[in-house]
Design a protein around this motif. Structure first.
Motif, PDB file in Angstrom:
ATOM      1  N   ASN A 105       0.795  -1.316  -0.091  1.00 52.16           N
ATOM      2  CA  ASN A 105       0.080   0.121   0.017  1.00 52.16           C
ATOM      3  C   ASN A 105       0.849   1.268  -0.188  1.00 52.16           C
ATOM      4  O   ASN A 105       0.429   2.439  -0.394  1.00 52.16           O
ATOM      5  N   ASP A 474     -13.994  -0.179  -6.030  1.00 50.13           N
ATOM      6  CA  ASP A 474     -12.696  -0.778  -5.911  1.00 50.13           C
ATOM      7  C   ASP A 474     -12.367  -0.800  -4.381  1.00 50.13           C
ATOM      8  O   ASP A 474     -11.251  -1.528  -3.969  1.00 50.13           O
ATOM      9  N   TYR A 477     -13.367  -4.088  -3.441  1.00 49.61           N
ATOM     10  CA  TYR A 477     -12.455  -5.168  -4.225  1.00 49.61           C
ATOM     11  C   TYR A 477     -11.293  -5.354  -3.203  1.00 49.61           C
ATOM     12  O   TYR A 477     -10.758  -6.652  -3.081  1.00 49.61           O
ATOM     13  N   CYS A 478     -10.640  -4.228  -2.717  1.00 45.68           N
ATOM     14  CA  CYS A 478      -9.272  -4.381  -2.024  1.00 45.68           C
ATOM     15  C   CYS A 478      -9.557  -4.987  -0.673  1.00 45.68           C
ATOM     16  O   CYS A 478      -8.732  -5.556  -0.360  1.00 45.68           O
ATOM     17  N   CYS A 488      -2.145  -6.129   0.911  1.00 44.76           N
ATOM     18  CA  CYS A 488      -2.937  -4.842   1.085  1.00 44.76           C
ATOM     19  C   CYS A 488      -2.780  -3.884   0.062  1.00 44.76           C
ATOM     20  O   CYS A 488      -1.458  -3.640  -0.386  1.00 44.76           O
ATOM     21  N   LEU A 489      -3.524  -3.356  -0.729  1.00 37.79           N
ATOM     22  CA  LEU A 489      -3.481  -2.671  -1.695  1.00 37.79           C
ATOM     23  C   LEU A 489      -4.413  -1.206  -1.355  1.00 37.79           C
ATOM     24  O   LEU A 489      -4.951  -1.192  -0.172  1.00 37.79           O
ATOM     25  N   PRO A 491      -7.193   1.363  -2.692  1.00 42.25           N
ATOM     26  CA  PRO A 491      -8.410   1.467  -3.934  1.00 42.25           C
ATOM     27  C   PRO A 491      -7.971   2.744  -4.646  1.00 42.25           C
ATOM     28  O   PRO A 491      -7.637   3.759  -4.097  1.00 42.25           O
ATOM     29  N   PHE A 504      -6.894   0.093  -8.521  1.00 39.90           N
ATOM     30  CA  PHE A 504      -5.792  -0.041  -7.459  1.00 39.90           C
ATOM     31  C   PHE A 504      -4.686   0.274  -7.590  1.00 39.90           C
ATOM     32  O   PHE A 504      -3.855   0.125  -8.509  1.00 39.90           O
ATOM     33  N   SER A 506      -0.595  -0.449  -6.501  1.00 35.86           N
ATOM     34  CA  SER A 506       0.519  -1.401  -5.895  1.00 35.86           C
ATOM     35  C   SER A 506       1.707  -0.867  -5.871  1.00 35.86           C
ATOM     36  O   SER A 506       2.068  -0.149  -6.910  1.00 35.86           O
TER      37      SER A 506
END
Length: 507
Positions: A105, A474, A477-478, A488-489, A491, A504, A506
């Motif tokens: 993240n 998103d 989704y994350c 762990c990303l 959004p 997202f 990354s």
């Protein structure tokens, strides 16, 4: 000694309530000072002199600064907080479909295993503990650098305050670094302000820029997607965010026509004053061409906009045909028509590039064509916080003044620097290739910086479920990805994106 004061207030409004009060206050001075409040009448609750009931908190969500409640910072937002909770759950033995949380993240290289540059840490160790000068394990060039830095510190100690603008010797070294980088373009050390990373300097400059009320409130143009520092700082300062969109279909390029569109729409409700550029881009990883930078400078000159150039990833350029061009260099090569007119602040940091020294919080800002009276105010403003961290200043000095070919640490330094940058380039290329192999994900080439910002195509049912939970799709989704895989990303909604698109970031 006891002093008696008497006063009365006819009304105290709290919501729809109105109460009459007649209050005497005794203030007793002594070893223990006490304030006794006696209320006369039929009311049994107590009211302090500032209008707050005794049983209530002075600081509540209703009484706090409302601008702070508008601040959002996705990079350390709800998903990251949940990731921390999951790590604690894993440590207590709670079973998950994974054994560790992978934190992709935030651009924290050393937290992800990148090794620090040996020479930098040797110099910092010597500065922090001068008894190590007697240790033969430390090379002589590291000792020479450390001694030079300590001699520039108050009392010869890294623990002393420095000048608010930063240690003069280090500002001189930064100026010489900029001149080398920009192939001879002059740099005045008096225009250099050392800072607590780049972030602190960016926020400081925004503080100077923001003024006015209503339709005259300062508007600041920021790219979408953007690094959330900008939107958070503008929210805190009560400024108006003017969003201009990068072109995802053309590798997140910047189009001046889009700048014009955003500016014209904003003029009806604010006073546009500044334009922020991130190059290389965060979170999008694009590298601006020289032509694009020239176009942006012309646009800023025509529209009388203050330029802020966030250039913290200037060493992170990977794609063939791409090259970093500093706004300062291009500005001065465009001639006096622009170099004597356009106001510019550019920023750099020790946290990124090949250094990855995030925790030391070292950075600098260079200002160009700043009004002398405003510059005096800037110096005053930075003095309020006394000085940037001196260890961070020391680190910055060795970053801008690294080992030279004739010195014993040079070969090791060059190898470590090259290996780190090569590894980052390899990871960038590998990441985009792998992401593009996953159904439903589309990723542009990563030309520079440290991130990918792929587009995700979510099924309608997932979008509907997210909306039912009042979450951005998103984000939904994350969070699912974190709970099911431990990855762990951040959004894309935390960085801004075009309506109906989902992404997202990354690392």
């Amino acid at each position: 000694m006891t002093t008696r004061f008497s006063y009365s207030t006819s009304k105290c409004e709290r919501g729809s309530e109105e109460k009459s009060w007649n209050t005497d206050v005794w203030i007793t001075e002594g070893l223990q000072q006490k304030c006794l409040v006696r209320n006369r009448g039929t009311h049994t609750d107590k009211m302090s002199v500032n209008g707050v009931r005794d049983h209530e908190k002075v600081l509540t969500l209703d009484t706090m600064n409302p601008q702070v409640k508008c601040v959002e910072y996705a990079v350390r937002g709800p998903i990251v907080q949940r990731a921390v909770q999951i790590e604690k759950e894993l440590k207590t033995g709670i079973k998950k479909p994974f054994t560790e949380v992978i934190k992709a993240n935030i651009g924290d290289c050393q937290a992800m295993g990148q090794r620090p540059i040996t020479f930098f840490r040797q110099v910092l160790a010597l500065c922090s503990y001068p008894d190590l000068f007697e240790d033969s394990k430390f090379p002589e060039d590291a000792k020479a650098r450390a001694l030079r830095i300590l001699q520039a510190c108050g009392g010869g100690s890294l623990g002393a305050y420095s000048a608010s603008q930063g240690i003069e010797m280090i500002r001189q070294d930064v100026a010489q670094y900029i001149e080398r980088r920009d192939e001879g373009t002059k740099c005045d050390p008096e225009n250099i302000y050392l800072s607590t990373g780049a972030s602190n300097a960016i926020v400081t400059m925004l503080k100077l820029l923001v003024s006015g009320e209503g339709a005259c409130r300062t508007g600041v143009m920021i790219s979408i997607p953007q690094y959330p520092l900008y939107s958070a700082a503008l929210a805190e300062l009560g400024a108006v965010q003017i969003s201009y969109y990068l072109d995802e279909d053309h590798c997140w390029s910047l189009n001046v026509n889009e700048l014009r569109r955003a500016l014209q729409e904003a003029k009806s409700h604010c006073s546009p004053r500044a334009l922020c550029i991130i190059n290389p881009g965060n979170p999008t990883g694009q590298v601006q061409s020289r032509q694009c930078i020239e176009d942006v400078i012309r646009f800023a000159a025509e529209e009388k906009l203050f330029l802020m150039a966030d250039e913290v990833y200037q060493d992170n350029v990977y794609a063939d045909g791409c090259k970093f061009h500093s706004f300062k260099k291009v500005l001065f090569e465009m001639g006096p028509r622009y170099s004597e007119k356009v106001e510019l602040a550019s920023f750099h940091s020790t946290s990124k590039c090949y250094m990855g020294e995030c925790g030391f919080r070292g950075g600098y800002m260079e200002v160009v064509n700043l009004d002398p009276d405003v510059k005096a105010q800037l110096t005053k403003l930075v003095s309020v916080r006394l000085c940037p961290p001196v260890p961070g200043q020391a680190l910055l000095d060795v970053v801008v003044n690294p080992p030279q070919p004739h010195e014993p640490s040079y070969s090791t330094f060059i190898k470590e620097r090259s290996d780190t940058l090569s590894a980052l380039a390899e990871k960038a290329n590998m990441t985009q290739e792998i992401l593009n192999q996953i159904p439903g994900i589309q990723c542009n080439p990563v030309q520079g910086a440290m991130y990918t910002f792929p587009r995700i195509h979510l099924p309608p049912k997932a979008i509907q479920e997210a909306k039912e939970k009042a979450e951005a799709p998103d984000m939904f989704y994350c969070m699912k990805l974190l709970e099911e895989t431990g990855i762990c990303l951040v959004p894309g909604s935390g960085f801004g994106q075009r309506e109906g698109s989902y992404h997202f970031r990354s690392f």
